[in-house]
Write an enzyme that holds these catalytic residues in place. Sequence first.
Site, PDB file in Angstrom:
ATOM      1  N   ASP A  13      34.426  42.042  46.623  1.00 24.10           N
ATOM      2  CA  ASP A  13      34.301  41.495  45.289  1.00 24.10           C
ATOM      3  C   ASP A  13      35.328  40.353  45.208  1.00 24.10           C
ATOM      4  O   ASP A  13      36.240  40.273  46.045  1.00 24.10           O
ATOM      5  CB  ASP A  13      34.619  42.586  44.261  1.00 24.10           C
ATOM      6  CG  ASP A  13      34.612  42.067  42.838  1.00 24.10           C
ATOM      7  OD1 ASP A  13      33.734  41.274  42.495  1.00 24.10           O
ATOM      8  OD2 ASP A  13      35.516  42.465  42.069  1.00 24.10           O
ATOM      9  N   ASP A  15      36.744  38.597  41.803  1.00 20.24           N
ATOM     10  CA  ASP A  15      37.688  38.629  40.685  1.00 20.24           C
ATOM     11  C   ASP A  15      38.476  39.934  40.678  1.00 20.24           C
ATOM     12  O   ASP A  15      37.904  41.020  40.680  1.00 20.24           O
ATOM     13  CB  ASP A  15      36.939  38.469  39.363  1.00 20.24           C
ATOM     14  CG  ASP A  15      36.327  37.089  39.228  1.00 20.24           C
ATOM     15  OD1 ASP A  15      37.087  36.116  39.257  1.00 20.24           O
ATOM     16  OD2 ASP A  15      35.090  36.984  39.120  1.00 20.24           O
TER      17      ASP A  15
END
Length: 228
Positions: A13, A15
Site C-alpha cells: 500500500d 499512504d
Amino acid sequence: MSKFKQISHVIFDMDGVLLDTEPLYTKAIQNIVGRYGKVFTWDLKVKVMGTHRADASKTVVKELDLPITWQEFDQMLQEQYDIVLADPEIFPGARQLVHHLHENKVPISVATSSSLKSFELKTAKHKDFFKLFDHVVCGGSDPEVKKGKPSPDIFLISASRFPDKPKPAECLVVEDAPSGVQAAISAGMQVVMIPDENVPQERRRLATVVVSSIDLIPLEKFGLPPLK
C-alpha cells in the site's frame, strides 16, 4: 505448523506505508468539515482509511450529516489535496526496505486506492524511488479495479500484473489500514500491518503479523532475505 508461509512477491500500500500522508489527509478533510462546525474524528477516520476517495466522501458526508452532496464534498477534497499533498516524505524505513528487496530481486509493486492523478501529485518528487517497483495499480482510476478496499480486487489485479503471475498465496501485502488488511486477507494473501497507534486491537487481529515500523517486518519468516 508456522502461521507464516513462504512468499515470492511483495505488494505495498502507499499512504501510511511508503509515504507519510495520513496526517495530511486528516488536515485536508478537517479543513472542509470545520467550515460546518464538524470534527473529523479518529473513529470516522478509521472507517475511511484506505478506501476510494468517492467512498470516503460519501461516508464523511453521511456520518457528519453535512449540508452538501458527496460530490460537492469530493470536489472540495480534490482542491484540498492539491494544496496539502504536494510534498509528502518517504518513511526512512520504507526507503531502506524497498531498496533491499529490489537489490535482492524480489518482485515488488504498489497497490494504492489513489487515482493516477493523485499518485502523480504525491510522488512527483520521488520518481526514482517509485521506479524501483515492477508496477503500480491506482485503484481510484484503474478500470480493472471494480471495487475498492476492503474488496480484494486491487491486490488480485496487482498480482496478475507481475510477469510471472504469482498465486495469491505467494504474495505478501504491507498495509496500515484495517480495510486494506481485510482486502488482502480476502484476496488469499498474507499481510503485514503497520497500524497507527490509535487503531484498536480488534481491527488488527486479521493481520498475519503486526509491527510498529516497516523496517521491523520479519522478512526471514516469509522466506525473504533479512534486512542487514
